[in-house]
Design a protein around this motif. Structure first.
Motif, PDB file in Angstrom:
ATOM      1  N   ARG A  82       0.878  -1.115   0.039  1.00  0.00           N
ATOM      2  CA  ARG A  82      -0.028   0.120   0.121  1.00  0.00           C
ATOM      3  C   ARG A  82       0.955   1.252  -0.063  1.00  0.00           C
ATOM      4  NH1 ARG A  82      -3.473   0.005   4.905  1.00  0.00           N
ATOM      5  NH2 ARG A  82      -1.556  -0.956   5.846  1.00  0.00           N
ATOM      6  N   SER A  83       0.404   2.460  -0.119  1.00  0.00           N
ATOM      7  CA  SER A  83       1.053   3.425  -0.326  1.00  0.00           C
ATOM      8  C   SER A  83       1.532   4.089   0.954  1.00  0.00           C
ATOM      9  CB  SER A  83       0.194   4.847  -1.058  1.00  0.00           C
ATOM     10  OG  SER A  83      -0.830   5.193  -0.012  1.00  0.00           O
ATOM     11  N   LEU A  84       2.426   4.915   1.249  1.00  0.00           N
ATOM     12  CA  LEU A  84       2.895   5.339   2.538  1.00  0.00           C
ATOM     13  C   LEU A  84       1.627   6.246   3.170  1.00  0.00           C
ATOM     14  CD1 LEU A  84       5.243   6.116   4.545  1.00  0.00           C
ATOM     15  CD2 LEU A  84       5.949   7.912   3.199  1.00  0.00           C
ATOM     16  N   GLU A  85       0.900   7.098   2.377  1.00  0.00           N
ATOM     17  CA  GLU A  85      -0.019   7.968   2.833  1.00  0.00           C
ATOM     18  C   GLU A  85      -1.109   6.824   3.585  1.00  0.00           C
ATOM     19  OE1 GLU A  85       2.286  10.214   0.393  1.00  0.00           O
ATOM     20  OE2 GLU A  85       1.332   8.268   0.121  1.00  0.00           O
ATOM     21  N   GLU A  86      -1.477   5.932   3.138  1.00  0.00           N
ATOM     22  CA  GLU A  86      -2.365   4.767   3.528  1.00  0.00           C
ATOM     23  C   GLU A  86      -1.907   4.092   4.985  1.00  0.00           C
ATOM     24  OE1 GLU A  86      -4.706   3.259  -0.427  1.00  0.00           O
ATOM     25  OE2 GLU A  86      -2.811   2.283  -0.003  1.00  0.00           O
ATOM     26  N   VAL A  87      -0.691   3.822   4.935  1.00  0.00           N
ATOM     27  CA  VAL A  87       0.026   3.052   5.986  1.00  0.00           C
ATOM     28  C   VAL A  87      -0.142   4.037   7.268  1.00  0.00           C
ATOM     29  CG1 VAL A  87       1.860   2.050   6.923  1.00  0.00           C
ATOM     30  CG2 VAL A  87       0.928   1.265   4.767  1.00  0.00           C
ATOM     31  N   ALA A  88       0.313   5.254   6.842  1.00  0.00           N
ATOM     32  CA  ALA A  88       0.358   6.351   7.745  1.00  0.00           C
ATOM     33  C   ALA A  88      -1.065   6.564   8.275  1.00  0.00           C
ATOM     34  CB  ALA A  88       1.012   7.687   7.101  1.00  0.00           C
ATOM     35  N   ALA A  89      -1.892   6.743   7.521  1.00  0.00           N
ATOM     36  CA  ALA A  89      -3.500   6.940   8.001  1.00  0.00           C
ATOM     37  C   ALA A  89      -3.898   5.790   8.979  1.00  0.00           C
ATOM     38  CB  ALA A  89      -4.383   6.956   6.882  1.00  0.00           C
ATOM     39  N   ASP A  90      -3.456   4.520   8.705  1.00  0.00           N
ATOM     40  CA  ASP A  90      -3.925   3.483   9.582  1.00  0.00           C
ATOM     41  C   ASP A  90      -3.027   3.538  10.989  1.00  0.00           C
ATOM     42  OD1 ASP A  90      -5.701   2.482   7.921  1.00  0.00           O
ATOM     43  OD2 ASP A  90      -4.295   0.785   7.023  1.00  0.00           O
ATOM     44  N   PHE A  91      -1.820   3.883  10.782  1.00  0.00           N
ATOM     45  CA  PHE A  91      -0.874   4.187  11.815  1.00  0.00           C
ATOM     46  C   PHE A  91      -1.753   5.456  12.763  1.00  0.00           C
ATOM     47  CE2 PHE A  91       2.149   6.483  14.290  1.00  0.00           C
ATOM     48  CZ  PHE A  91       2.957   5.487  15.100  1.00  0.00           C
ATOM     49  N   VAL A  92      -2.086   6.158  12.506  1.00  0.00           N
ATOM     50  CA  VAL A  92      -2.703   7.526  12.985  1.00  0.00           C
ATOM     51  C   VAL A  92      -3.929   6.867  13.700  1.00  0.00           C
ATOM     52  CG1 VAL A  92      -4.093   9.705  12.827  1.00  0.00           C
ATOM     53  CG2 VAL A  92      -1.770   9.276  11.654  1.00  0.00           C
ATOM     54  N   LYS A  93      -4.737   6.301  12.967  1.00  0.00           N
ATOM     55  CA  LYS A  93      -6.099   5.677  13.687  1.00  0.00           C
ATOM     56  C   LYS A  93      -5.935   4.646  14.761  1.00  0.00           C
ATOM     57  CE  LYS A  93      -8.399   6.499   9.113  1.00  0.00           C
ATOM     58  NZ  LYS A  93      -9.108   5.784   7.807  1.00  0.00           N
ATOM     59  N   ALA A  94      -4.735   3.958  14.741  1.00  0.00           N
ATOM     60  CA  ALA A  94      -4.477   2.835  15.635  1.00  0.00           C
ATOM     61  C   ALA A  94      -3.897   3.418  16.872  1.00  0.00           C
ATOM     62  CB  ALA A  94      -3.710   1.858  15.090  1.00  0.00           C
ATOM     63  N   HIS A  95      -3.022   4.470  16.821  1.00  0.00           N
ATOM     64  CA  HIS A  95      -2.082   4.965  17.814  1.00  0.00           C
ATOM     65  C   HIS A  95      -2.553   6.431  18.040  1.00  0.00           C
ATOM     66  CE1 HIS A  95       0.622   1.504  17.739  1.00  0.00           C
ATOM     67  NE2 HIS A  95       0.619   1.529  16.340  1.00  0.00           N
ATOM     68  N   ARG A  96      -3.398   7.110  17.521  1.00  0.00           N
ATOM     69  CA  ARG A  96      -3.846   8.422  17.763  1.00  0.00           C
ATOM     70  C   ARG A  96      -5.429   8.377  17.384  1.00  0.00           C
ATOM     71  NH1 ARG A  96       0.404   8.044  19.753  1.00  0.00           N
ATOM     72  NH2 ARG A  96       2.002   9.859  20.112  1.00  0.00           N
ATOM     73  N   PRO A  97      -6.285   7.552  17.922  1.00  0.00           N
ATOM     74  CA  PRO A  97      -7.609   7.440  17.564  1.00  0.00           C
ATOM     75  C   PRO A  97      -8.317   8.616  17.636  1.00  0.00           C
ATOM     76  CG  PRO A  97      -7.356   6.383  19.799  1.00  0.00           C
ATOM     77  CD  PRO A  97      -5.879   6.646  19.148  1.00  0.00           C
ATOM     78  N   THR A  98      -7.903   9.731  18.352  1.00  0.00           N
ATOM     79  CA  THR A  98      -8.557  10.979  18.707  1.00  0.00           C
ATOM     80  C   THR A  98      -8.517  11.738  17.380  1.00  0.00           C
ATOM     81  OG1 THR A  98      -6.934  11.771  20.126  1.00  0.00           O
ATOM     82  CG2 THR A  98      -8.801  10.910  21.381  1.00  0.00           C
ATOM     83  N   SER A  99      -7.460  11.424  16.548  1.00  0.00           N
ATOM     84  CA  SER A  99      -7.222  12.400  15.501  1.00  0.00           C
ATOM     85  C   SER A  99      -8.463  12.746  14.704  1.00  0.00           C
ATOM     86  CB  SER A  99      -6.454  11.899  14.435  1.00  0.00           C
ATOM     87  OG  SER A  99      -6.150  12.483  13.524  1.00  0.00           O
ATOM     88  N   ILE A 100      -8.815  14.000  14.315  1.00  0.00           N
ATOM     89  CA  ILE A 100     -10.101  14.308  13.651  1.00  0.00           C
ATOM     90  C   ILE A 100      -9.764  14.483  12.271  1.00  0.00           C
ATOM     91  CG2 ILE A 100     -11.656  16.382  13.232  1.00  0.00           C
ATOM     92  CD1 ILE A 100     -11.229  17.215  16.043  1.00  0.00           C
ATOM     93  N   ILE A 101      -8.718  14.666  11.777  1.00  0.00           N
ATOM     94  CA  ILE A 101      -8.490  14.379  10.267  1.00  0.00           C
ATOM     95  C   ILE A 101      -8.208  13.006   9.868  1.00  0.00           C
ATOM     96  CG2 ILE A 101      -7.752  16.769   9.988  1.00  0.00           C
ATOM     97  CD1 ILE A 101      -4.694  15.550   9.763  1.00  0.00           C
TER      98      ILE A 101
END
Length: 268
Positions: free
Chosen positions: A209-228
């Motif tokens: 997958r793309s870097l952006e997709e992996v980064a988004a999954d990382f944010v959702k997993a480790h910073r679930p309060t992220s609004i963006i």
């Protein structure tokens, strides 16, 4: 709204890559003379060349220069000040990060983080603020982090150093009250810098997958309060820093300016 930093000199520490390079590029693009800093002469030369190319032959050579020095030591900070004795805008961006369990982090680890992340900014601010005060104008920024508010359990030493920067910026803003000098902290959240990209590279290669997709999954997993729900780009962080460095931000001081994608779940 047009940001014009013509005639201003800016020093951006740790600016050979990532957020620091993006801030240096943004300040130069707004008309400032920018001093790039890093530990390696080769890395500094490359960053200077990159920004000069973007600016074009008309401004590039005179608008960007570099100083290679290790700001983790008092001697390294003194070398930067000796090479560039004055500036109007100081962006204390240099910093290190990395996960390490609290019980594995020894005194030397804590000292290293404090020396790089905190004391570099203390020393340089102490050197440059008097000149800004004398001229009646100046901007000092400290690159903190949302981790300074949301202390990560897996890198407490890092979080503590970033909390210190918030306190330092607030105290210095009070100290410089009425001088025309503002001092603020910038609090990025998860940001897709080279360091984060390298950390996520194994997952990118394994998943296809793309870097952006992996980064988004990382944010959702480790910073679930992220609004963006994604990592910010370095330019998104730099945009706030450039505004805060400008004359337009004259009433903004002593602030913890969040560009964290809404990770910090707080009204203020």
């Amino acid at each position: 709204m047009r940001i014009d930093l013509s005639g201003k000199t800016a020093i951006v520490t740790g600016s050979t890559g990532g957020i620091g390079l993006a801030i240096a590029r943004g300040l130069a693009g707004a008309g400032a003379r920018v001093v790039v800093n890093g530990r390696s002469q080769a890395a500094v030369d490359q960053a200077v060349a990159t920004i000069r190319t973007e600016l074009g032959e008309g401004r590039g050579a005179e608008a960007v220069s570099g100083v290679a020095t290790d700001l983790s030591t008092a001697e390294g900070c003194a070398a930067l000040v000796a090479a560039r004795p004055d500036c109007d805008i100081l962006v204390n961006n240099v910093g290190i990060f990395g996960p390490q369990d609290f019980f594995d982090a020894e005194d030397a680890d804590w000292q290293r983080y404090f020396d790089v992340n905190v004391m570099s900014g203390v020393r340089l601010s102490r050197a440059y603020l008097p000149g800004m005060q004398a001229r009646g104008w100046g901007r000092v920024q400290f690159l903190s982090s949302e981790s300074g508010l949301n202390i990560p359990a897996d890198m407490i030493h890092y979080g503590v150093s970033k909390t210190a920067l918030i306190a330092l910026s607030r105290g210095l803003a009070k100290r410089m009250a009425g001088t025309g000098v503002t001092v603020n902290a910038i609090l990025p959240g998860p940001t897709l810098s080279e360091g984060v990209a390298e950390m996520l590279r194994p997952e990118v290669e394994a998943s296809g997958r793309s870097l952006e997709e992996v980064a988004a999954d990382f944010v959702k997993a480790h910073r679930p309060t992220s609004i963006i729900g994604r990592a910010a780009t370095v330019d998104e962080v730099a945009n706030l820093a450039v505004y805060a460095a400008s004359p337009l931000a004259s009433a903004t001081t002593g602030a913890a300016l969040r560009v964290d994608g809404g990770v910090v779940d707080s009204l203020v």
